[in-house]
Design a protein around this motif. Sequence first.
Motif, PDB file in Angstrom:
ATOM      1  N   SER A 109       0.833  -1.206   0.000  1.00  0.00           N
ATOM      2  CA  SER A 109       0.000   0.000   0.000  1.00  0.00           C
ATOM      3  C   SER A 109       0.868   1.256   0.000  1.00  0.00           C
ATOM      4  O   SER A 109       1.720   1.436   0.873  1.00  0.00           O
ATOM      5  N   PRO A 110       0.622   2.158  -0.975  1.00  0.00           N
ATOM      6  CA  PRO A 110       1.377   3.405  -1.012  1.00  0.00           C
ATOM      7  C   PRO A 110       0.683   4.515  -0.227  1.00  0.00           C
ATOM      8  O   PRO A 110      -0.548   4.560  -0.144  1.00  0.00           O
ATOM      9  N   LEU A 111       1.484   5.383   0.356  1.00  0.00           N
ATOM     10  CA  LEU A 111       0.993   6.618   0.958  1.00  0.00           C
ATOM     11  C   LEU A 111       1.571   7.739   0.109  1.00  0.00           C
ATOM     12  O   LEU A 111       2.790   7.951   0.104  1.00  0.00           O
ATOM     13  N   GLU A 160       9.045   1.465   3.634  1.00  0.00           N
ATOM     14  CA  GLU A 160       9.957   2.334   2.895  1.00  0.00           C
ATOM     15  C   GLU A 160       9.368   3.740   2.884  1.00  0.00           C
ATOM     16  O   GLU A 160       8.200   3.918   2.533  1.00  0.00           O
ATOM     17  N   MET A 161      10.174   4.709   3.281  1.00  0.00           N
ATOM     18  CA  MET A 161       9.706   6.092   3.312  1.00  0.00           C
ATOM     19  C   MET A 161      10.671   6.984   2.550  1.00  0.00           C
ATOM     20  O   MET A 161      11.876   6.712   2.493  1.00  0.00           O
ATOM     21  N   ILE A 162      10.130   8.033   1.969  1.00  0.00           N
ATOM     22  CA  ILE A 162      10.935   9.120   1.438  1.00  0.00           C
ATOM     23  C   ILE A 162      10.549  10.339   2.254  1.00  0.00           C
ATOM     24  O   ILE A 162       9.390  10.767   2.249  1.00  0.00           O
ATOM     25  N   ILE A 163      11.513  10.855   2.997  1.00  0.00           N
ATOM     26  CA  ILE A 163      11.275  11.978   3.908  1.00  0.00           C
ATOM     27  C   ILE A 163      12.206  13.111   3.508  1.00  0.00           C
ATOM     28  O   ILE A 163      13.429  12.951   3.556  1.00  0.00           O
ATOM     29  N   GLY A 164      11.635  14.218   3.067  1.00  0.00           N
ATOM     30  CA  GLY A 164      12.457  15.341   2.641  1.00  0.00           C
ATOM     31  C   GLY A 164      13.431  14.969   1.543  1.00  0.00           C
ATOM     32  O   GLY A 164      14.548  15.469   1.497  1.00  0.00           O
ATOM     33  N   ALA A 190       4.432   0.229   1.993  1.00  0.00           N
ATOM     34  CA  ALA A 190       4.643  -0.900   2.902  1.00  0.00           C
ATOM     35  C   ALA A 190       5.299  -2.047   2.150  1.00  0.00           C
ATOM     36  O   ALA A 190       4.725  -2.576   1.201  1.00  0.00           O
ATOM     37  N   LEU A 191       6.494  -2.429   2.577  1.00  0.00           N
ATOM     38  CA  LEU A 191       7.190  -3.559   1.964  1.00  0.00           C
ATOM     39  C   LEU A 191       6.643  -4.885   2.491  1.00  0.00           C
ATOM     40  O   LEU A 191       6.766  -5.916   1.836  1.00  0.00           O
TER      41      LEU A 191
END
Length: 106
Positions: A37-39, A58-62, A86-87
């Motif tokens: 699921s993507p956020l 997995e996150m991309i933050i800034g 979510a991996l």
Amino acid sequence: MQHLDNIKGKEIVPGYFGRFVHGEKITLSIVDIKKGSPLPEHRHPHEQVTFILEGELEMIIGGEKMVLTAGTTHVIPGNTPHSAIALTDCRVLDAFSPVREDYRID
């Protein structure tokens, strides 16, 4: 006192189901996330502290890509763009300050 099973929740975006506890200046969010699921990238004025209870997110933050695993945490400053996928199935604890009024459930 409340038990998590008795807290009414809602789907935040597809695949992200949250339960929320609100204090005067903070919102605590427990989110169950389905694998894959993507956020979408978003930002909000709230400072956010994310703690991974179970799974891999997995996150991309800034603009920085990272994989958060069970037991890891990250502070996301207010107004910082971030997204996730979510991996695995995940359970995440998020704290927001100030209160997330948009997460109140009547």
